[in-house]
Design an enzyme around this catalytic site. Structure first.
Site, PDB file in Angstrom:
ATOM      1  N   GLU A 268      12.687  76.977  32.471  1.00  0.00           N
ATOM      2  CA  GLU A 268      14.279  76.587  32.682  1.00  0.00           C
ATOM      3  C   GLU A 268      14.361  77.181  34.226  1.00  0.00           C
ATOM      4  O   GLU A 268      14.273  78.790  34.540  1.00  0.00           O
ATOM      5  CB  GLU A 268      14.696  77.310  31.484  1.00  0.00           C
ATOM      6  CG  GLU A 268      13.923  76.649  30.786  1.00  0.00           C
ATOM      7  CD  GLU A 268      14.610  76.655  28.965  1.00  0.00           C
ATOM      8  OE1 GLU A 268      15.779  77.903  29.662  1.00  0.00           O
ATOM      9  OE2 GLU A 268      14.586  76.537  27.735  1.00  0.00           O
ATOM     10  N   HIS A 291      19.580  74.248  27.677  1.00  0.00           N
ATOM     11  CA  HIS A 291      19.242  75.470  26.175  1.00  0.00           C
ATOM     12  C   HIS A 291      20.597  75.618  25.865  1.00  0.00           C
ATOM     13  O   HIS A 291      21.128  77.168  25.981  1.00  0.00           O
ATOM     14  CB  HIS A 291      18.413  76.440  27.145  1.00  0.00           C
ATOM     15  CG  HIS A 291      18.092  78.099  26.440  1.00  0.00           C
ATOM     16  ND1 HIS A 291      16.380  78.546  26.648  1.00  0.00           N
ATOM     17  CD2 HIS A 291      18.216  77.961  25.269  1.00  0.00           C
ATOM     18  CE1 HIS A 291      16.601  79.268  26.044  1.00  0.00           C
ATOM     19  NE2 HIS A 291      17.058  78.895  24.652  1.00  0.00           N
TER      20      HIS A 291
HETATM   21  P1  NAI Z   1      13.648  83.568  12.712  1.00  0.00           P
HETATM   22  O1  NAI Z   1      12.714  84.352  12.602  1.00  0.00           O
HETATM   23  O2  NAI Z   1      15.015  84.108  11.470  1.00  0.00           O
HETATM   24  O3  NAI Z   1      13.016  82.291  11.522  1.00  0.00           O
HETATM   25  C1  NAI Z   1      11.939  81.646  12.496  1.00  0.00           C
HETATM   26  C2  NAI Z   1      10.683  81.168  11.110  1.00  0.00           C
HETATM   27  O4  NAI Z   1      10.042  81.038  11.520  1.00  0.00           O
HETATM   28  C3  NAI Z   1      10.606  82.375  10.394  1.00  0.00           C
HETATM   29  O5  NAI Z   1      10.684  81.882   9.244  1.00  0.00           O
HETATM   30  C4  NAI Z   1       8.815  82.521  10.813  1.00  0.00           C
HETATM   31  O6  NAI Z   1       8.655  82.837   9.360  1.00  0.00           O
HETATM   32  C5  NAI Z   1       9.066  80.706  11.187  1.00  0.00           C
HETATM   33  N1  NAI Z   1       7.674  80.844  12.002  1.00  0.00           N
HETATM   34  C6  NAI Z   1       7.115  81.215  13.099  1.00  0.00           C
HETATM   35  N2  NAI Z   1       5.562  81.177  13.388  1.00  0.00           N
HETATM   36  C7  NAI Z   1       5.448  79.679  12.579  1.00  0.00           C
HETATM   37  C8  NAI Z   1       4.285  79.168  12.666  1.00  0.00           C
HETATM   38  N3  NAI Z   1       3.579  79.223  13.751  1.00  0.00           N
HETATM   39  N4  NAI Z   1       5.044  77.907  12.089  1.00  0.00           N
HETATM   40  C9  NAI Z   1       6.113  78.318  11.018  1.00  0.00           C
HETATM   41  N5  NAI Z   1       7.039  79.120  10.397  1.00  0.00           N
HETATM   42  C10 NAI Z   1       6.523  79.403  11.486  1.00  0.00           C
HETATM   43  O7  NAI Z   1      14.833  83.194  13.866  1.00  0.00           O
HETATM   44  P2  NAI Z   1      15.877  81.920  13.623  1.00  0.00           P
HETATM   45  O8  NAI Z   1      17.340  83.017  14.684  1.00  0.00           O
HETATM   46  O9  NAI Z   1      16.188  80.796  12.540  1.00  0.00           O
HETATM   47  O10 NAI Z   1      15.722  81.077  15.519  1.00  0.00           O
HETATM   48  C11 NAI Z   1      14.698  81.097  15.534  1.00  0.00           C
HETATM   49  C12 NAI Z   1      14.531  79.339  16.544  1.00  0.00           C
HETATM   50  O11 NAI Z   1      15.376  79.455  17.418  1.00  0.00           O
HETATM   51  C13 NAI Z   1      13.552  81.040  17.595  1.00  0.00           C
HETATM   52  O12 NAI Z   1      12.468  80.518  18.398  1.00  0.00           O
HETATM   53  C14 NAI Z   1      15.056  80.981  18.787  1.00  0.00           C
HETATM   54  O13 NAI Z   1      14.335  81.581  19.917  1.00  0.00           O
HETATM   55  C15 NAI Z   1      15.354  79.412  18.548  1.00  0.00           C
HETATM   56  N6  NAI Z   1      16.999  79.817  19.369  1.00  0.00           N
HETATM   57  C16 NAI Z   1      17.159  78.849  19.995  1.00  0.00           C
HETATM   58  C17 NAI Z   1      18.741  78.760  20.839  1.00  0.00           C
HETATM   59  C18 NAI Z   1      18.702  77.534  21.998  1.00  0.00           C
HETATM   60  O14 NAI Z   1      19.933  77.950  21.877  1.00  0.00           O
HETATM   61  N7  NAI Z   1      17.868  76.868  21.659  1.00  0.00           N
HETATM   62  C19 NAI Z   1      20.141  79.990  19.936  1.00  0.00           C
HETATM   63  C20 NAI Z   1      18.932  81.121  19.059  1.00  0.00           C
HETATM   64  C21 NAI Z   1      17.838  80.983  18.502  1.00  0.00           C
END
Ligand code: NAI
Length: 407
Positions: A268, A291
């Site tokens: 990015e 993003h």
């Molecule tokens: P979280 O940690 O609460 O949830 C992630 C989930 O993914 C967990 O339940 C985990 O067990 C599961 N997981 C991990 N690897 C996996 C796989 N290979 N297959 C299936 N499930 C898998 O995270 P949260 O807070 O929900 O955030 C999710 C993503 O969103 C993160 O990567 C975070 O960096 C991103 N994010 C992006 C933002 C943006 O501005 N676009 C803002 C906030 C978060």
């Protein structure tokens, strides 16, 4: 070892990078002296400012390095008023007994709302329709436009964001399937899939919400895209390195996929105005956003409130609930007159030594809590009013002691 014994009005907080004013308001109301800067500080300037500071608040552009921790004798806590903590040397923070807090779910709702908007946008071809209108082309047609009601949404990663999306999508009349590597509670009528393959073959829309663990690099490539149903939509608002964008472009160009919405990219641009390079530019029905999934004023406000609250709980109660580096202790109010918080090296015999010190000074323990995390232990001891300074001195002199506070 550093001993800290401060009244709230003697506690100095420095908030950098234009942190939301709600954070300043909360900390000022609690009695702390708060200084703010609307910019990030480089290492040397940060070190200079940290010399007299107990708490520092940063966002993503200030790096708190091992050198900065070593040069900040009073620093008790770092508030990362954002999600990521890569900009902080966490190992060094722990070695110096400094607690680090962030805001892991303050922007969850913002991401979910953007996902919903993008699903509707792709289903109605909005990006192409609005572009045509701006070019002066009127093309009124229902061809290829669909309601989202009744569509099947596949959520990969059912964490904070994935599970909240599940609830909102069902409220719109979508049916939800999800796949998570952990056994997550299915909300509402959502169906848990036992494999990624089951999900990919059964849904109309696939959206990725996995975390950034290294094993998720390249999680979604040619094989996974090929398994998706013809005419389905793909979204990624998680991490850029999870998806192979060249493969995604090929599936969009061939018409196998009918649209995509991508907010995160393998590489990015650093700053505003820097060129954006991507294989996905110039494709129809592809929503590209810089993003901004979690970037709303509401999220910034909630981050300010949440992290400032965590800092205050740590300063006033010793609570490390949700600290990203110290052992997590959720503490009740002080059961005694004094509370001694003791960050120490996690080696055998520390608690025995602490307790025999209290006993040898005839001091009863009204409450005690211990947590350990890696090399660091965190012990809280609530004591009655007949508190002896000799005990504090002896605790401070213990070899294992990293940081001692008396609240
Ligand atoms: P979280 O940690 O609460 O949830 C992630 C989930 O993914 C967990 O339940 C985990 O067990 C599961 N997981 C991990 N690897 C996996 C796989 N290979 N297959 C299936 N499930 C898998 O995270 P949260 O807070 O929900 O955030 C999710 C993503 O969103 C993160 O990567 C975070 O960096 C991103 N994010 C992006 C933002 C943006 O501005 N676009 C803002 C906030 C978060």
């Amino acid at each position: 070892m550093t001993l800290e014994r401060r009244l709230p009005q003697e506690t100095r907080a420095l908030l950098l990078e234009n942190i939301h004013p709600d954070a300043t308001a909360l900390l000022s109301k609690a009695g702390y002296q708060v200084e703010t800067e609307d910019r990030a500080l480089g290492e040397d300037e940060l070190i200079e400012r940290l010399a007299e500071v107990d708490v520092v608040g940063i966002r993503s552009r200030t790096n708190v390095t091992a050198r900065a921790f070593a040069a900040a004798p009073h620093l008790l806590a770092v508030g990362a008023f954002c999600i990521g903590t890569n900009q902080i040397d966490l190992a060094s923070a722990s070695q110096h007994g400094v607690a680090v807090f962030n805001a892991p779910f303050s922007n969850t709702r913002s991401v979910v709302e953007l996902v919903i908007a993008e699903i509707i946008s792709m289903s109605r071809g909005l990006t192409d329709k609005t572009r045509q209108m701006h070019e002066g082309v009127w093309d009124k047609s229902a061809d290829g436009s669909h309601e989202v009601r009744g569509r099947r949404l596949g959520i990969v990663g059912y964490g904070n964001i994935g599970s909240q999306l599940s609830v909102l999508a069902e409220a719109l009349g979508m049916s939800v399937w999800f796949y998570d590597t952990e056994d997550k509670l299915a909300l509402g009528n959502a169906k848990r899939c036992s494999s990624l393959e089951e999900l990919l073959e059964g849904v109309d829309i696939v959206t990725l919400h996995v975390d950034g663990r290294p094993s998720n690099r390249g999680l979604f490539g040619e094989a996974e895209l090929a398994r998706m149903r013809k005419g389905s939509f793909f979204l990624n608002l998680s991490r850029g390195f999870v998806v192979d964008h060249a493969a995604l472009r090929a599936h969009l160009e061939s018409g196998h996929l009918a649209g995509a919405a991508i907010d995160v990219f393998p590489s990015e641009p650093k700053g505003k105005g820097d060129p954006f390079v991507s294989e996905l530019r110039g494709l129809p029905n592809v929503v590209l956003t810089p993003h901004v999934g979690g970037s709303t004023e509401e999220a910034q406000q909630d981050i300010g409130r949440f992290v400032a609250g965590k800092l205050h709980d740590y300063l006033s109660l010793g609570s490390t609930s949700m600290s990203v580096n110290l052992p997590n202790l959720v503490l009740p109010p002080n059961a005694g007159e004094h509370r001694v918080t003791h960050v120490h090296a996690n080696v055998p015999g520390v608690m025995a030594a602490v307790n025999s010190l209290f006993a040898s000074h005839g001091m009863n323990i009204e409450g005690q809590y211990l947590g350990t995390r890696g090399d660091v232990g965190y012990a809280i001891t609530d004591t009655p009013s007949d508190f002896s300074d000799e005990v504090v001195d002896a605790l401070a002199a213990m070899q294992a002691t990293i940081r001692l506070r008396v609240l």
